[in-house]
Scaffold this motif. Sequence first.
Motif, PDB file in Angstrom:
ATOM      1  N   ILE A  76       0.835  -1.196   0.000  1.00 32.91           N
ATOM      2  CA  ILE A  76       0.000   0.000   0.000  1.00 32.91           C
ATOM      3  C   ILE A  76       0.869   1.245   0.000  1.00 32.91           C
ATOM      4  N   LEU A  77       0.563   2.142  -0.949  1.00 28.55           N
ATOM      5  CA  LEU A  77       1.215   3.447  -1.034  1.00 28.55           C
ATOM      6  C   LEU A  77       0.170   4.506  -0.718  1.00 28.55           C
ATOM      7  N   LEU A  78       0.435   5.334   0.271  1.00 26.86           N
ATOM      8  CA  LEU A  78      -0.490   6.392   0.675  1.00 26.86           C
ATOM      9  C   LEU A  78       0.043   7.735   0.180  1.00 26.86           C
ATOM     10  N   LEU A  79      -0.703   8.353  -0.724  1.00 22.06           N
ATOM     11  CA  LEU A  79      -0.325   9.654  -1.289  1.00 22.06           C
ATOM     12  C   LEU A  79      -0.731  10.735  -0.296  1.00 22.06           C
ATOM     13  N   THR A  80       0.256  11.403   0.296  1.00 22.05           N
ATOM     14  CA  THR A  80       0.044  12.295   1.431  1.00 22.05           C
ATOM     15  C   THR A  80       0.453  13.725   1.100  1.00 22.05           C
ATOM     16  N   PRO A  81      -0.318  14.719   1.566  1.00 23.27           N
ATOM     17  CA  PRO A  81       0.095  16.116   1.358  1.00 23.27           C
ATOM     18  C   PRO A  81       1.432  16.373   2.058  1.00 23.27           C
ATOM     19  N   PRO A  82       2.313  17.153   1.425  1.00 23.74           N
ATOM     20  CA  PRO A  82       3.640  17.411   2.018  1.00 23.74           C
ATOM     21  C   PRO A  82       3.576  17.953   3.450  1.00 23.74           C
ATOM     22  N   ALA A  83       2.596  18.802   3.745  1.00 19.03           N
ATOM     23  CA  ALA A  83       2.499  19.391   5.082  1.00 19.03           C
ATOM     24  C   ALA A  83       2.193  18.347   6.155  1.00 19.03           C
ATOM     25  N   LEU A  84       1.576  17.253   5.783  1.00 24.42           N
ATOM     26  CA  LEU A  84       1.197  16.211   6.743  1.00 24.42           C
ATOM     27  C   LEU A  84       2.070  14.965   6.644  1.00 24.42           C
ATOM     28  N   PHE A  85       3.062  15.004   5.760  1.00 23.33           N
ATOM     29  CA  PHE A  85       3.819  13.798   5.450  1.00 23.33           C
ATOM     30  C   PHE A  85       4.422  13.132   6.685  1.00 23.33           C
ATOM     31  N   GLU A  86       5.152  13.875   7.498  1.00 26.02           N
ATOM     32  CA  GLU A  86       5.827  13.270   8.662  1.00 26.02           C
ATOM     33  C   GLU A  86       4.829  12.663   9.637  1.00 26.02           C
ATOM     34  N   GLU A  87       3.778  13.395   9.948  1.00 28.07           N
ATOM     35  CA  GLU A  87       2.771  12.925  10.900  1.00 28.07           C
ATOM     36  C   GLU A  87       2.059  11.665  10.390  1.00 28.07           C
ATOM     37  N   VAL A  88       1.604  11.714   9.150  1.00 26.40           N
ATOM     38  CA  VAL A  88       0.871  10.583   8.574  1.00 26.40           C
ATOM     39  C   VAL A  88       1.795   9.388   8.384  1.00 26.40           C
ATOM     40  N   SER A  89       2.979   9.642   7.890  1.00 28.83           N
ATOM     41  CA  SER A  89       3.942   8.568   7.663  1.00 28.83           C
ATOM     42  C   SER A  89       4.235   7.838   8.967  1.00 28.83           C
ATOM     43  N   TYR A  90       4.465   8.583  10.019  1.00 29.30           N
ATOM     44  CA  TYR A  90       4.745   7.994  11.324  1.00 29.30           C
ATOM     45  C   TYR A  90       3.571   7.138  11.796  1.00 29.30           C
ATOM     46  N   ARG A  91       2.348   7.616  11.551  1.00 27.21           N
ATOM     47  CA  ARG A  91       1.136   6.916  12.012  1.00 27.21           C
ATOM     48  C   ARG A  91       0.892   5.609  11.258  1.00 27.21           C
ATOM     49  N   VAL A  92       1.236   5.545   9.968  1.00 29.96           N
ATOM     50  CA  VAL A  92       0.886   4.371   9.161  1.00 29.96           C
ATOM     51  C   VAL A  92       2.042   3.388   8.938  1.00 29.96           C
ATOM     52  N   GLU A  93       3.257   3.775   9.262  1.00 29.27           N
ATOM     53  CA  GLU A  93       4.412   2.891   9.037  1.00 29.27           C
ATOM     54  C   GLU A  93       4.260   1.545   9.723  1.00 29.27           C
ATOM     55  N   GLY A  94       3.708   1.546  10.923  1.00 32.63           N
ATOM     56  CA  GLY A  94       3.528   0.311  11.689  1.00 32.63           C
ATOM     57  C   GLY A  94       2.588  -0.680  11.016  1.00 32.63           C
ATOM     58  N   TYR A  95       1.806  -0.202  10.069  1.00 34.96           N
ATOM     59  CA  TYR A  95       0.900  -1.066   9.315  1.00 34.96           C
ATOM     60  C   TYR A  95       1.540  -1.550   8.012  1.00 34.96           C
ATOM     61  N   GLY A  96       2.792  -1.176   7.787  1.00 35.26           N
ATOM     62  CA  GLY A  96       3.482  -1.572   6.565  1.00 35.26           C
ATOM     63  C   GLY A  96       3.094  -0.717   5.363  1.00 35.26           C
ATOM     64  N   ILE A  97       2.555   0.455   5.610  1.00 34.96           N
ATOM     65  CA  ILE A  97       2.114   1.355   4.550  1.00 34.96           C
ATOM     66  C   ILE A  97       3.240   2.327   4.223  1.00 34.96           C
ATOM     67  N   ILE A  98       3.492   2.501   2.932  1.00 29.18           N
ATOM     68  CA  ILE A  98       4.533   3.420   2.468  1.00 29.18           C
ATOM     69  C   ILE A  98       3.875   4.743   2.102  1.00 29.18           C
ATOM     70  N   SER A  99       4.319   5.825   2.731  1.00 27.58           N
ATOM     71  CA  SER A  99       3.787   7.157   2.416  1.00 27.58           C
ATOM     72  C   SER A  99       4.647   7.804   1.346  1.00 27.58           C
TER      73      SER A  99
END
Length: 188
Positions: A76-99
Amino acid sequence: MTEDTHSVLVVTKDSKLSQSISVMLMPPLFETEVLSDFNEARRRVSERTYNIILVDYSDGEGADFATDASESLSTILLLTPPALFEEVSYRVEGYGIISITNPFDQFYFYNMIKAAIAVQYKVQVLSSQTTKLKVKMEEIKLVNRAKMLLMQNMSMTEQEAHRFIEKNAMDRSMKRTAIADEIIKRYG
């Protein structure tokens, strides 16, 4: 779908984004399905496995969908707004999701798709190995149950029961599990 074709589910409400992704993920290398409804996407993911799922963040709805879909074997690749990238990436990494950031340039996107394909190959190998181990564990349980029944009903030692199953399997050109099944049906 052949070995060289990768199934991709794109989930976004942004028609421009879905169009640009569809142009980059062309047949025959990709079999791309685009959905704009997250509930419909949940239904599709429950019905089939996609190699890659590309999800637009879409005010957080995409992140929720991505975490739900992470239970599948899809990359799974999650397309994330640059302003939220760090926060969202940190939240979903544990699920094996690539931001990945959105918007993105084609070269960056292409490299992320190549990485997703590599991850997908690895997931398929590990899934296959897991399945083989589960089958082997079930076989061991079955044979152990048969040995236990032989020990209880035929007053055999564990070694004698083991030898009895092995010898019968060789003499009759059968698998140990088939012999174990017969023993379980007789004494179980």
